[in-house]
Design a protein around this motif. Structure first.
Motif, mmCIF file in Angstrom:
data_model
loop_
_atom_site.group_PDB
_atom_site.id
_atom_site.type_symbol
_atom_site.label_atom_id
_atom_site.label_comp_id
_atom_site.label_asym_id
_atom_site.label_seq_id
_atom_site.Cartn_x
_atom_site.Cartn_y
_atom_site.Cartn_z
ATOM 1 N N GLU A 1 25.907 50.223 25.284
ATOM 2 C CA GLU A 1 24.645 50.562 25.105
ATOM 3 C C GLU A 1 24.237 52.115 25.530
ATOM 4 O O GLU A 1 24.794 52.576 26.301
ATOM 5 C CB GLU A 1 23.721 49.532 26.084
ATOM 6 C CG GLU A 1 22.244 49.858 25.719
ATOM 7 C CD GLU A 1 21.533 48.721 26.368
ATOM 8 O OE1 GLU A 1 22.147 47.638 26.838
ATOM 9 O OE2 GLU A 1 20.247 48.768 26.458
ATOM 10 N N ILE B 1 29.172 40.733 27.975
ATOM 11 C CA ILE B 1 28.171 39.821 27.642
ATOM 12 C C ILE B 1 28.907 38.230 27.478
ATOM 13 O O ILE B 1 30.115 38.218 26.940
ATOM 14 C CB ILE B 1 27.150 39.884 26.664
ATOM 15 C CG1 ILE B 1 28.183 40.188 25.303
ATOM 16 C CG2 ILE B 1 26.213 41.136 26.753
ATOM 17 C CD1 ILE B 1 27.169 39.955 24.095
ATOM 18 N N PHE C 1 23.626 35.823 7.970
ATOM 19 C CA PHE C 1 24.308 35.129 8.966
ATOM 20 C C PHE C 1 24.095 35.999 10.421
ATOM 21 O O PHE C 1 23.774 35.630 11.627
ATOM 22 C CB PHE C 1 25.695 34.986 8.773
ATOM 23 C CG PHE C 1 26.689 34.026 9.593
ATOM 24 C CD1 PHE C 1 26.135 32.979 10.088
ATOM 25 C CD2 PHE C 1 27.898 34.464 10.072
ATOM 26 C CE1 PHE C 1 26.811 32.159 10.879
ATOM 27 C CE2 PHE C 1 28.573 33.864 11.140
ATOM 28 C CZ PHE C 1 27.971 32.706 11.580
ATOM 29 N N ILE C 2 24.529 37.342 10.164
ATOM 30 C CA ILE C 2 24.608 38.109 11.106
ATOM 31 C C ILE C 2 23.087 38.224 11.892
ATOM 32 O O ILE C 2 22.665 38.093 12.891
ATOM 33 C CB ILE C 2 24.974 39.530 10.825
ATOM 34 C CG1 ILE C 2 26.431 39.626 10.507
ATOM 35 C CG2 ILE C 2 24.634 40.760 11.835
ATOM 36 C CD1 ILE C 2 26.839 40.782 9.860
ATOM 37 N N ASN D 1 21.896 35.064 13.616
ATOM 38 C CA ASN D 1 22.389 35.060 14.819
ATOM 39 C C ASN D 1 21.959 36.082 15.962
ATOM 40 O O ASN D 1 21.809 35.836 16.899
ATOM 41 C CB ASN D 1 23.993 35.010 14.811
ATOM 42 C CG ASN D 1 24.412 33.656 14.352
ATOM 43 O OD1 ASN D 1 24.464 32.731 15.168
ATOM 44 N ND2 ASN D 1 24.778 33.579 13.264
ATOM 45 N N SER D 2 21.766 37.222 15.391
ATOM 46 C CA SER D 2 21.383 38.431 16.280
ATOM 47 C C SER D 2 19.823 38.019 16.786
ATOM 48 O O SER D 2 19.639 38.153 18.013
ATOM 49 C CB SER D 2 21.318 39.654 15.696
ATOM 50 O OG SER D 2 22.577 40.088 15.086
ATOM 51 N N TYR E 1 29.380 46.899 29.493
ATOM 52 C CA TYR E 1 29.249 45.733 30.128
ATOM 53 C C TYR E 1 29.676 44.437 29.230
ATOM 54 O O TYR E 1 30.155 44.718 28.182
ATOM 55 C CB TYR E 1 27.928 45.037 30.576
ATOM 56 C CG TYR E 1 26.844 45.337 29.369
ATOM 57 C CD1 TYR E 1 26.645 44.466 28.490
ATOM 58 C CD2 TYR E 1 25.936 46.344 29.728
ATOM 59 C CE1 TYR E 1 25.927 44.677 27.404
ATOM 60 C CE2 TYR E 1 24.978 46.770 28.508
ATOM 61 C CZ TYR E 1 24.999 45.811 27.706
ATOM 62 O OH TYR E 1 23.781 46.171 26.572
ATOM 63 N N ILE F 1 30.925 31.933 17.897
ATOM 64 C CA ILE F 1 31.386 33.450 17.938
ATOM 65 C C ILE F 1 32.446 33.913 18.986
ATOM 66 O O ILE F 1 33.021 34.755 19.008
ATOM 67 C CB ILE F 1 30.003 34.134 18.590
ATOM 68 C CG1 ILE F 1 28.868 34.181 17.316
ATOM 69 C CG2 ILE F 1 30.493 35.457 18.464
ATOM 70 C CD1 ILE F 1 27.632 34.402 17.663
ATOM 71 N N TYR G 1 17.096 36.579 24.887
ATOM 72 C CA TYR G 1 17.237 37.661 25.982
ATOM 73 C C TYR G 1 15.930 38.276 26.751
ATOM 74 O O TYR G 1 15.645 38.180 27.859
ATOM 75 C CB TYR G 1 18.194 38.726 25.443
ATOM 76 C CG TYR G 1 18.352 39.827 26.426
ATOM 77 C CD1 TYR G 1 19.528 39.729 27.468
ATOM 78 C CD2 TYR G 1 17.622 41.027 26.373
ATOM 79 C CE1 TYR G 1 19.656 40.961 28.272
ATOM 80 C CE2 TYR G 1 17.727 41.897 27.214
ATOM 81 C CZ TYR G 1 18.893 42.160 28.229
ATOM 82 O OH TYR G 1 19.233 43.076 29.011
ATOM 83 N N THR H 1 22.307 47.035 17.254
ATOM 84 C CA THR H 1 21.087 46.669 17.671
ATOM 85 C C THR H 1 20.097 47.684 18.037
ATOM 86 O O THR H 1 20.952 48.604 18.974
ATOM 87 C CB THR H 1 20.961 45.272 18.381
ATOM 88 O OG1 THR H 1 21.681 44.371 17.741
ATOM 89 C CG2 THR H 1 19.527 44.666 18.657
HETATM 90 C C1 YK8 Z 1 20.878 44.406 25.732
HETATM 91 C C2 YK8 Z 1 22.513 41.264 19.013
HETATM 92 C C3 YK8 Z 1 23.625 40.267 18.499
HETATM 93 C C4 YK8 Z 1 24.517 39.750 19.363
HETATM 94 C C5 YK8 Z 1 25.298 38.366 19.205
HETATM 95 C C6 YK8 Z 1 26.002 38.777 17.925
HETATM 96 C C7 YK8 Z 1 26.193 37.507 16.934
HETATM 97 C C8 YK8 Z 1 27.134 37.997 16.062
HETATM 98 C C9 YK8 Z 1 26.956 37.470 14.520
HETATM 99 C C10 YK8 Z 1 28.246 36.989 13.867
HETATM 100 C C11 YK8 Z 1 26.001 37.915 20.363
HETATM 101 C C12 YK8 Z 1 21.700 43.350 26.263
HETATM 102 C C13 YK8 Z 1 23.695 39.891 20.844
HETATM 103 C C14 YK8 Z 1 22.621 38.806 20.656
HETATM 104 C C15 YK8 Z 1 24.453 39.966 21.972
HETATM 105 C C16 YK8 Z 1 23.429 40.596 23.052
HETATM 106 C C17 YK8 Z 1 22.647 41.941 22.860
HETATM 107 C C18 YK8 Z 1 21.883 42.285 24.080
HETATM 108 C C19 YK8 Z 1 20.812 41.201 24.366
HETATM 109 C C20 YK8 Z 1 28.292 35.563 14.145
HETATM 110 C C21 YK8 Z 1 28.129 37.271 12.550
HETATM 111 C C22 YK8 Z 1 22.466 42.703 25.232
HETATM 112 C C23 YK8 Z 1 20.244 43.942 24.504
HETATM 113 C C24 YK8 Z 1 20.947 43.245 23.597
HETATM 114 C C25 YK8 Z 1 20.767 43.804 22.384
HETATM 115 C C26 YK8 Z 1 21.417 42.958 21.150
HETATM 116 C C27 YK8 Z 1 22.091 41.685 21.547
HETATM 117 C C28 YK8 Z 1 23.183 41.223 20.484
HETATM 118 O O1 YK8 Z 1 20.129 45.316 26.760
HETATM 119 O O2 YK8 Z 1 24.027 37.567 18.750
#
Ligand code: YK8
Length: 176
Positions: free
Chosen positions: A75, A60, A142-143, A146-147, A58, A67, A154, A107
């Motif tokens: 996934e 996001i 930083f990672i 932000n994560s 998908y 970012i 979410y 993740t």
């Molecule tokens: C799933 C974990 C990290 C990522 C994001 C990345 C930041 C990058 C850091 C840089 C955007 C649906 C996330 C939140 C995107 C969404 C992901 C979701 C919520 C600046 C260094 C997507 C569960 C899930 C797991 C991990 C999430 C990402 O079902 O910050």
């Protein structure tokens, strides 16, 4: 890791599994709310070890201006063979392909859906940010930072949407 969701819902365990881990109306609506687009799912399929696996792809939408607005994601979900009607265990690994430092981390989410009674279950989600290679310390924090904020947001919204679904399922009472 961290426990992001730990809550009892007036929804049976089987129904909860269907809501979250099949191509359900609920998950489609939730993805719409989260602006998750271009979703495709493979069907659940048994692997050599007897667990069930499926993959999701998908796009996001990201609200963090540092970012960029979008990222594709993959996934990989595993439904453990130890799962029964009353207890579902699902692991998911989420790879975000287009964010900075995407080759350093992914993740890992552990979902547990455990039946409490005929019409109730406890949903737990435990999440960890995993590193494939070690980045420089400042980058790593930083990672991680932000994560975590993205993941927290979410699952907070997932909980809210599940509470709405619960109200809908139980309204009128005594049906079925
Ligand atoms: C799933 C974990 C990290 C990522 C994001 C990345 C930041 C990058 C850091 C840089 C955007 C649906 C996330 C939140 C995107 C969404 C992901 C979701 C919520 C600046 C260094 C997507 C569960 C899930 C797991 C991990 C999430 C990402 O079902 O910050």
């Amino acid at each position: 890791g961290r426990l992001y969701l730990n809550k009892v819902f007036h929804i049976s365990a089987t129904k909860m599994f269907e809501l979250l881990f099949t191509d359900s109306g609920f998950i489609r609506r939730f993805m719409n709310v989260r602006k998750i687009t271009n979703a495709s799912f493979t069907p659940w399929q048994k692997d050599a070890s007897g667990n069930m696996k499926r993959s999701l792809n998908y796009t996001i939408t990201i609200s963090n201006p540092l970012i960029g607005k979008f990222s594709t994601a993959t996934e990989h979900q595993t439904l453990y063979k130890e799962s029964r009607d009353g207890h579902y265990l699902v692991d998911s690994e989420v790879y975000t392909h287009d964010v900075p430092y995407h080759d350093y981390f992914y993740t890992q989410n552990h979902y547990s859906i455990k039946s409490n009674s005929k019409r109730k279950c406890r949903l737990r989600v435990y999440t960890d940010v995993k590193y494939k290679k070690q980045p420089w310390g400042l980058i790593k924090s930083f990672i991680t930072k932000n994560s975590w904020s993205g993941i927290e947001d979410y699952f907070r919204q997932l909980e809210a949407e599940l509470l709405e679904e619960e109200a809908e399922i139980n309204q009128g009472g005594g049906e079925l």
